[in-house]
Structures are given as C-alpha cells and as structure tokens.
Design a protein around this motif. Sequence first.
Motif, mmCIF file in Angstrom:
data_model
loop_
_atom_site.group_PDB
_atom_site.id
_atom_site.type_symbol
_atom_site.label_atom_id
_atom_site.label_comp_id
_atom_site.label_asym_id
_atom_site.label_seq_id
_atom_site.Cartn_x
_atom_site.Cartn_y
_atom_site.Cartn_z
ATOM 1 N N ALA A 51 140.744 74.560 84.532
ATOM 2 C CA ALA A 51 140.898 76.570 83.819
ATOM 3 C C ALA A 51 141.716 76.778 85.427
ATOM 4 N N ARG A 53 136.861 72.574 83.731
ATOM 5 C CA ARG A 53 136.493 74.196 83.990
ATOM 6 C C ARG A 53 137.399 73.916 85.347
ATOM 7 N N ILE A 69 148.525 74.464 81.030
ATOM 8 C CA ILE A 69 147.589 73.222 80.993
ATOM 9 C C ILE A 69 147.403 71.463 81.440
ATOM 10 N N VAL A 91 141.092 77.692 77.748
ATOM 11 C CA VAL A 91 141.116 76.237 77.771
ATOM 12 C C VAL A 91 140.574 75.490 76.492
ATOM 13 N N ALA A 115 137.535 79.206 81.576
ATOM 14 C CA ALA A 115 137.450 78.115 81.277
ATOM 15 C C ALA A 115 137.757 78.072 79.159
#
Length: 206
Positions: free
Chosen positions: A50, A47, A27, A60, A57
């Motif tokens: 993600a 988002r 991420i 994350v 989402a």
Amino acid sequence: MDSTSSVRRGSRDRNPRGQGERLRADIVTAALRMLDELADDEALSLRAVAREVGIAATSVYIHFADRDALVLAAIRRCNDDLLRAVDEAGAASDDPVQLLRARTVLLGTWAHRHPGLYKVLHESTLNRRTDMSFKNELAERTTAAIQRCMDAGLAPIDDAATVTFDLRAAVHGTVSMRVNQPDLPWPPLEEQVDRFLVKLVGVRMA
C-alpha cells in the motif's frame, strides 16, 4: 517482458469511480516489483505494498483478502507475461529447433534478470499451499515445440511429454543454481542450453 515497472513510487491520485480494476492492476505491479527485490513471498506485507502504491492499506484489502491472494495474482500475471514473451521469441524463426532454442534461452535470461521473481514463482512455499496448475501451460507449450521437432524429423521420435520433463529439469536446475550460486564459473547460458537440446531432445544444432 517486465511486469514490475509501470507504477511510480510515492503518493498517487485517487482513482475515479469505476476504475477499481486499474487500482488492482497497480497493486499487482507494485507487488511484483517488491517480490523481485525481496525474493521471498513471506517477506511481503500488504501494508508495504500500500505504501509503495501510495494508498491506504484498507484499499489493498478491498481487492485481496490476504498476502497469499495478492502473491498468487502477481504470479499469475508473471506467468502470463512469460507465456507471451516465449511465444514472441519463438515466432522469430520458422525452424522448429531454433524456435525451441529461443523459448528455452528466454526463460533462462528472464530468470537472470528477475532472480527474485524466479524464486517466488518456483521455490516459494505458496507452490505447496495453493493450486498453481496454470503454470502447466508453459510446459505444455514446450511439449508442443518438442513435438514439432520430432514431426519435422529434426529430433528422434519419442514421448514428447517425457522429453519435456527431462529438459525442464535440466533448465530449472541450471537456472536455480545460477540464481543461488552466481559465483560459480558458469559457461554462457546459450552454450548450456544447446547441450541440453542435443543430449536430451536429440536435435542437431547448426
């Protein structure tokens, strides 16, 4: 040094149980790549990150409470990578002046390759909202490099921390202008760095 290239775009396989740290690292890597493209931390959305990684989402949010937390983690990674890169650049020479020069040039060339990350790292509003004292380590290492030049008799004895402030101001000034005004008739970065080192640190360039 490039923190932005290890996560492929699109869908990804689910991480096996116990590999949450791997997902967190993926991420952060995706966020770094996107921040380099956006050049604006406030334009980043969790988002969108993600989607970039190929996860929901909600995955994350398990690792980062909000956008600022993710951007801060990305900046920390970026700063750590820069520390390693400048240390490697300086290790190529036993000459304190060449060591200082190599470190300074690398910072400028990195900013040229990653102007978006440079703007987020140094010009984002997050710098005013969040403690980023971890960035001081890079300045402290520059001060140590300048002190070595002084101790070796290659630069006039002075307060190394003060000289570091002057050098950083000059380097960040030219880097920021090169990023934001690229069409100006810029001289080669190495030549400008040499002038800064001669005029501000007082070294003699071979």
